[in-house]
Design an enzyme around this catalytic site. Structure first.
Site, mmCIF file in Angstrom:
data_model
loop_
_atom_site.group_PDB
_atom_site.id
_atom_site.type_symbol
_atom_site.label_atom_id
_atom_site.label_comp_id
_atom_site.label_asym_id
_atom_site.label_seq_id
_atom_site.Cartn_x
_atom_site.Cartn_y
_atom_site.Cartn_z
ATOM 1 N N GLY A 1 0.829 -1.203 0.000
ATOM 2 C CA GLY A 1 0.000 0.000 0.000
ATOM 3 C C GLY A 1 0.857 1.244 0.000
ATOM 4 O O GLY A 1 1.620 1.483 0.939
ATOM 5 N N GLY B 1 1.306 5.028 3.328
ATOM 6 C CA GLY B 1 2.459 4.257 2.859
ATOM 7 C C GLY B 1 3.612 5.152 2.445
ATOM 8 O O GLY B 1 4.775 4.917 2.821
ATOM 9 N N ARG C 1 -1.356 -0.886 -6.372
ATOM 10 C CA ARG C 1 -2.132 -1.178 -7.578
ATOM 11 C C ARG C 1 -1.530 -0.546 -8.828
ATOM 12 O O ARG C 1 -1.553 -1.129 -9.905
ATOM 13 C CB ARG C 1 -3.570 -0.697 -7.382
ATOM 14 C CG ARG C 1 -4.400 -1.597 -6.495
ATOM 15 C CD ARG C 1 -5.821 -1.115 -6.355
ATOM 16 N NE ARG C 1 -5.899 0.173 -5.667
ATOM 17 C CZ ARG C 1 -7.033 0.775 -5.348
ATOM 18 N NH1 ARG C 1 -8.192 0.231 -5.698
ATOM 19 N NH2 ARG C 1 -7.030 1.925 -4.702
ATOM 20 N N LYS D 1 -8.020 -1.160 10.926
ATOM 21 C CA LYS D 1 -8.953 -1.417 12.037
ATOM 22 C C LYS D 1 -10.109 -2.322 11.623
ATOM 23 O O LYS D 1 -10.600 -3.117 12.425
ATOM 24 C CB LYS D 1 -9.488 -0.106 12.616
ATOM 25 C CG LYS D 1 -10.282 0.790 11.669
ATOM 26 C CD LYS D 1 -9.405 1.822 11.031
ATOM 27 C CE LYS D 1 -10.170 2.787 10.151
ATOM 28 N NZ LYS D 1 -9.259 3.750 9.486
ATOM 29 N N GLU E 1 -0.700 -0.310 16.332
ATOM 30 C CA GLU E 1 -0.868 0.979 16.992
ATOM 31 C C GLU E 1 -1.590 1.980 16.097
ATOM 32 O O GLU E 1 -2.406 2.784 16.562
ATOM 33 C CB GLU E 1 0.488 1.545 17.402
ATOM 34 C CG GLU E 1 0.422 2.839 18.179
ATOM 35 C CD GLU E 1 -0.226 2.683 19.545
ATOM 36 O OE1 GLU E 1 -1.294 3.299 19.758
ATOM 37 O OE2 GLU E 1 0.313 1.960 20.383
ATOM 38 N N ILE F 1 -1.799 8.760 18.095
ATOM 39 C CA ILE F 1 -1.926 8.771 19.552
ATOM 40 C C ILE F 1 -1.547 7.381 20.074
ATOM 41 O O ILE F 1 -2.139 6.389 19.650
ATOM 42 C CB ILE F 1 -3.371 9.100 19.985
ATOM 43 C CG1 ILE F 1 -3.854 10.399 19.322
ATOM 44 C CG2 ILE F 1 -3.446 9.234 21.504
ATOM 45 C CD1 ILE F 1 -5.323 10.680 19.550
ATOM 46 N N ASP G 1 -16.679 3.267 11.392
ATOM 47 C CA ASP G 1 -15.241 3.393 11.623
ATOM 48 C C ASP G 1 -14.941 3.486 13.115
ATOM 49 O O ASP G 1 -14.046 2.809 13.631
ATOM 50 C CB ASP G 1 -14.710 4.628 10.893
ATOM 51 C CG ASP G 1 -13.245 4.900 11.176
ATOM 52 O OD1 ASP G 1 -12.389 4.226 10.582
ATOM 53 O OD2 ASP G 1 -12.948 5.792 12.006
ATOM 54 N N LYS H 1 -12.837 0.751 15.811
ATOM 55 C CA LYS H 1 -11.793 1.135 16.759
ATOM 56 C C LYS H 1 -12.196 0.828 18.197
ATOM 57 O O LYS H 1 -11.369 0.381 18.997
ATOM 58 C CB LYS H 1 -11.481 2.625 16.585
ATOM 59 C CG LYS H 1 -10.935 2.976 15.207
ATOM 60 C CD LYS H 1 -10.887 4.483 14.995
ATOM 61 C CE LYS H 1 -10.440 4.837 13.595
ATOM 62 N NZ LYS H 1 -10.501 6.299 13.322
ATOM 63 N N GLY I 1 -4.152 10.959 8.935
ATOM 64 C CA GLY I 1 -3.177 11.707 8.142
ATOM 65 C C GLY I 1 -1.879 10.941 8.006
ATOM 66 O O GLY I 1 -1.585 10.018 8.760
#
Length: 429
Positions: free
Chosen positions: A11, A16, A46, A107, A131, A138, A203, A207, A304
Site C-alpha cells: 500500500g 504508505g 495497484r 482497524k 498501533e 496517539i 469506523d 476502533k 493523516g
C-alpha cells in the site's frame, strides 16, 4: 554493524508514502532507538506508474501483494491497503503463516478477524502490531497494553473519528447544517466521497471494539457494538446543547461487567468542562479509567500521513528491539468471550428532539408517552415553526433507565404528530 530490520510495504497511498518519508527523514534517530537500522526492501501497490512523491527505485516492486509474505529479504510485512477482507486479510494470513511479523493500520480487518490473527501470531512466535489502527498517531494501544497493564480498566471511551468531529465542530462554531458542512469536509479531504463508514459510526465502532478487547481482556466483538452516527443531527441540536452547557460529540463507550460487555457508538451531549468537549476539529481523544492509575487522557491527530506513519514506525521499532508480546495485552487463549450487555438497565440522562406538526395537543401527547413509560422530564423547550411548518421540541430527562426512554419512543412510533424520527442523544456523565 547490526543487521537492519527489512520491511516489505503493501500500500503506497498517503500513509504508505508517509512511512517511507519518515524512515528516510529520521533514519539515524530511528536506528539509535531501535538498536539497528530499519529499511524498506520491497513494495506493492495497484498502480506502479503513479507519482507518490517518494523514490521507489531502491525497492523491489512486487505486483502480487500476497507475495510480499514470502519475499526472501523481508523480515516484517506492513499492510496499509485497508478493507476487512480481500488482499489485506490474505496478506496477513500468509505473512503470519510464513513466520514473519506483521504491522497494520487496518482497524476493519482487526475488528472482524483480530482474534484469528492474534492466535496465528502467537502460534508462530512473531509480532502482530497495530498501533496505527486506532487514533492515528496517539499511542493509546501502547498506553493501555503496556503503561496501564497493572490496572483493571473500568471504562474506555472517546472521540474515535476525526471526520465526524470536524463536522460537529464546524456545525458548532458556524451554526451550519450537517449536509453543508459534510460537503466542505469532502472538498477539504477530511471526508471520503462515500462518507458512510465515518458519519454512520462504523469506523469508530471498529476502533472501539479493538480498544475494548485490550482494555478488558475480552475477545474482539465488533458485531455487538450498537452504532448510531451523526447524519441526522441538526444545527438546532447543536444550539440547544450549547444553551444547556454541552457540546455534541460522537462518542464510543465500552464497559465490561457482570452483565457482559457493553459497547456503543452514539452522539452524546458532553459537558463543556469535560476534556472531550475541548477536542475539536479532526482531533481524536480517548479516556480510560483505571482502578489504580485513575483517569488517563490521550489526545492528538487521529489520521493523516504523519501521525499514522509515526504509529506504524513505532511498531517497527518495537519489533526491531525484539519487543513482541501478545497483541491484545494477554494471550489470545486468555481473552474471554463476554455476551453483549443489555442497555435497558443503564441509567443516565438523555436529550430527545422531536420534529412535530404545529397543532394543539402535540406536547400533551409526547408528555403522556413519557409519563406512561416512567420517564421524568427535567426540561422541555419548544421552538417556533420552521419553513416546513414543523416545530422542534427538545426534552432533557432526569436520570433513569434507558428502557423507559425506549418504551416512550415506541409509544410514539407512527404518531401522526411526529414529522420524522426522533433524535436520542445521551448526556455523558
Amino acid at each position: 554493524m547490526t543487521e537492519p530490520l527489512r520491511i516489505a510495504l503493501a500500500g503506497l497511498g498517503t500513509v504508505g508514502a508517509g512511512v517511507i518519508r519518515l524512515l528516510d527523514a529520521n533514519a539515524e534517530l530511528i536506528a539509535r532507538r531501535a538498536g539497528r537500522p530499519i529499511e524498506v526492501v520491497a513494495v506493492s501497490a495497484r498502480d506502479r506508474a503513479k507519482d507518490r512523491g517518494v523514490d521507489l527505485i531502491p525497492f523491489d516492486w512486487v505486483d502480487d501483494t500476497s507475495a510480499l509474505a514470502t519475499h526472501e529479504r523481508a523480515d516484517v510485512v506492513v499492510e496499509l491497503i485497508g478493507g476487512s477482507d480481500g488482499p489485506a486479510l490474505t496478506l496477513a494470513r500468509r505473512t503470519l503463516g510464513a513466520g514473519k511479523s506483521f504491522v497494520t493500520a487496518n482497524k476493519a480487518m482487526l475488528a472482524h478477524h483480530g482474534l484469528e490473527l492474534a492466535e496465528a501470531a502467537e502460534g508462530a512466535s512473531v509480532a502482530l502490531k497495530f498501533e496505527a489502527a486506532v487514533a492515528g498517531g496517539i499511542p493509546v494501544i501502547k498506553g493501555l497494553r503496556e503503561g496501564a497493564a497493572a490496572n483493571a480498566i473500568e471504562r474506555v471511551y472517546g472521540i474515535l473519528n476525526g471526520t465526524c468531529n470536524f463536522i460537529l465542530s464546524k456545525m458548532e462554531s458556524e451554526g451550519r447544517d450537517f449536509a453543508e458542512v459534510l460537503a466542505e469536509a469532502q472538498a477539504l479531504g477530511f471526508a471520503e466521497a462515500d462518507p458512510s463508514f465515518d458519519i454512520d459510526g462504523v469506523d469508530a465502532a471498529h476502533k472501539l471494539s479493538i480498544l475494548a478487547s485490550i482494555a478488558f481482556g475480552t475477545q474482539p466483538a465488533f458485531g455487538d457494538v450498537a452504532v448510531t452516527g451523526i447524519r441526522h443531527i441538526l444545527a438546532a441540536d447543536i444550539a440547544e446543547a450549547a444553551a444547556l452547557g454541552y457540546r455534541v460529540r460522537l462518542v464510543g463507550v465500552a464497559e465490561a461487567g457482570p452483565a457482559g460487555l457493553f459497547q456503543r457508538v452514539h452522539p452524546h451531549l458532553v459537558p463543556v468542562d469535560h476534556p472531550l468537549a475541548t477536542t475539536t476539529g479532526s482531533l481524536n481523544a480517548v479516556v480510560a479509567d483505571g482502578n489504580f492509575v485513575g483517569r488517563l487522557f490521550f489526545q492528538g491527530r487521529g489520521a493523516g500521513d504523519g501521525p499514522t506513519a509515526s504509529a506504524v514506525v513505532a511498531d517497527l521499532i518495537d519489533i526491531a528491539r525484539g519487543e513482541f508480546g501478545p497483541p491484545y495485552a494477554m494471550p489470545a487463549a486468555s481473552l474471554t468471550a463476554l455476551p453483549p450487555a443489555p442497555a435497558g438497565e443503564r441509567r443516565g440522562r438523555a436529550y430527545l428532539r422531536f420534529a412535530v406538526v404545529d397543532r394543539v395537543g402535540v406536547l400533551a401527547e409526547i408528555a403522556a408517552a413519557m409519563r406512561d413509560a416512567g420517564v421524568s422530564i427535567e426540561s422541555l423547550i419548544q421552538r417556533g415553526a420552521g419553513a416546513d411548518g414543523t416545530v422542534l421540541v427538545a426534552i432533557v430527562t432526569h436520570d433513569g433507565p434507558e428502557r423507559c426512554i425506549a418504551q416512550a419512543l415506541e409509544k410514539l412510533r407512527g404518531s401522526q404528530s411526529l414529522a420524522g424520527e426522533p433524535m436520542w442523544m445521551h448526556l455523558l456523565g
